[in-house]
Design a protein around this motif. Structure first.
Motif: not given
Length: 213
Positions: A84, A81, A63-64
């Motif tokens: 959360e 994304d 993920h970012r």
């Protein structure tokens, strides 16, 4: 290192600005109340924390992950994304963390590579910080030997987190302290600056990183 919540959830944050096996990365560790661990990371599992802890976790995914400093000792960790997460952390120096941070500046470099010294230091640091057991050296779930070298530490005096719409509650020690291999998660939120070393991967002796999505 980690923050335990009264809901039974635990969150941890790792930010490696440089590594010997790949690019810099950030990872968030999450333990749910049932004891299942997930590691979210910004790079592939084979180049990040699951490389060492993957056999003990339920899942990992890329993920970012953003870290935003909102004050000198306050920051927010967010993942936005499919997952959360908004996690706010406030750290503060205490008389004991100041004392230990000062003492760490006097440790010679050889000390951070001496297993006996690190075991003794971890044994003393846990009770001193009211954090339960702390392991600065030992074996990861994937069987690599690790050594942690804290250089400065602070206590987490406040933290809130919302994960997929669920508020994780207030910071509070778990009923039973949790760990991954010999790496114990402190029973009190601890923020650390330092380094970590891991035994080089040997496919004949070590377990491969999980790639579960």
């Amino acid at each position: 290192m980690s923050v335990p919540f009264d809901s039974g959830h635990v969150l941890g944050l790792r930010r490696f600005i440089v590594t010997s096996i790949g690019p810099s990365y950030t990872s968030v560790w999450h333990r749910d109340p049932s004891g299942n661990w997930t590691i979210y990371t910004t790079v592939d599992a084979t180049l990040s924390c699951p490389r060492y802890f993957g056999s003990a976790i339920s899942a990992t995914s890329v993920h970012r992950i953003d870290i935003t400093w909102t004050a000198d000792f306050r920051f927010t960790v967010s993942i936005a994304d499919a997952l959360e997460l908004t996690w706010n952390v406030s750290a503060a120096a205490t008389p004991m963390t100041r004392l230990m941070s000062t003492a760490m500046t006097m440790v010679p470099e050889a000390g951070w590579h001496n297993a006996s010294f690190l075991k003794a230091m971890g044994k003393a640091a846990g009770p001193s910080l009211r954090a339960g057991r702390m392991g600065l050296t030992g074996t990861t779930p994937n069987r690599q030997v690790f050594r942690a070298g804290p250089k400065k530490i602070w206590a987490v005096d406040d933290s809130t987190a919302v994960l997929n719409g669920t508020n994780l509650g207030r910071i509070r020690p778990l009923a039973e302290q949790t760990r991954l291999g010999d790496f114990w998660m402190p029973q009190r939120g601890i923020f650390m600056l330092g380094s970590a070393t891991f035994e080089p991967f040997d496919p004949a002796r070590h377990l491969a990183a999980t790639t579960t999505a």
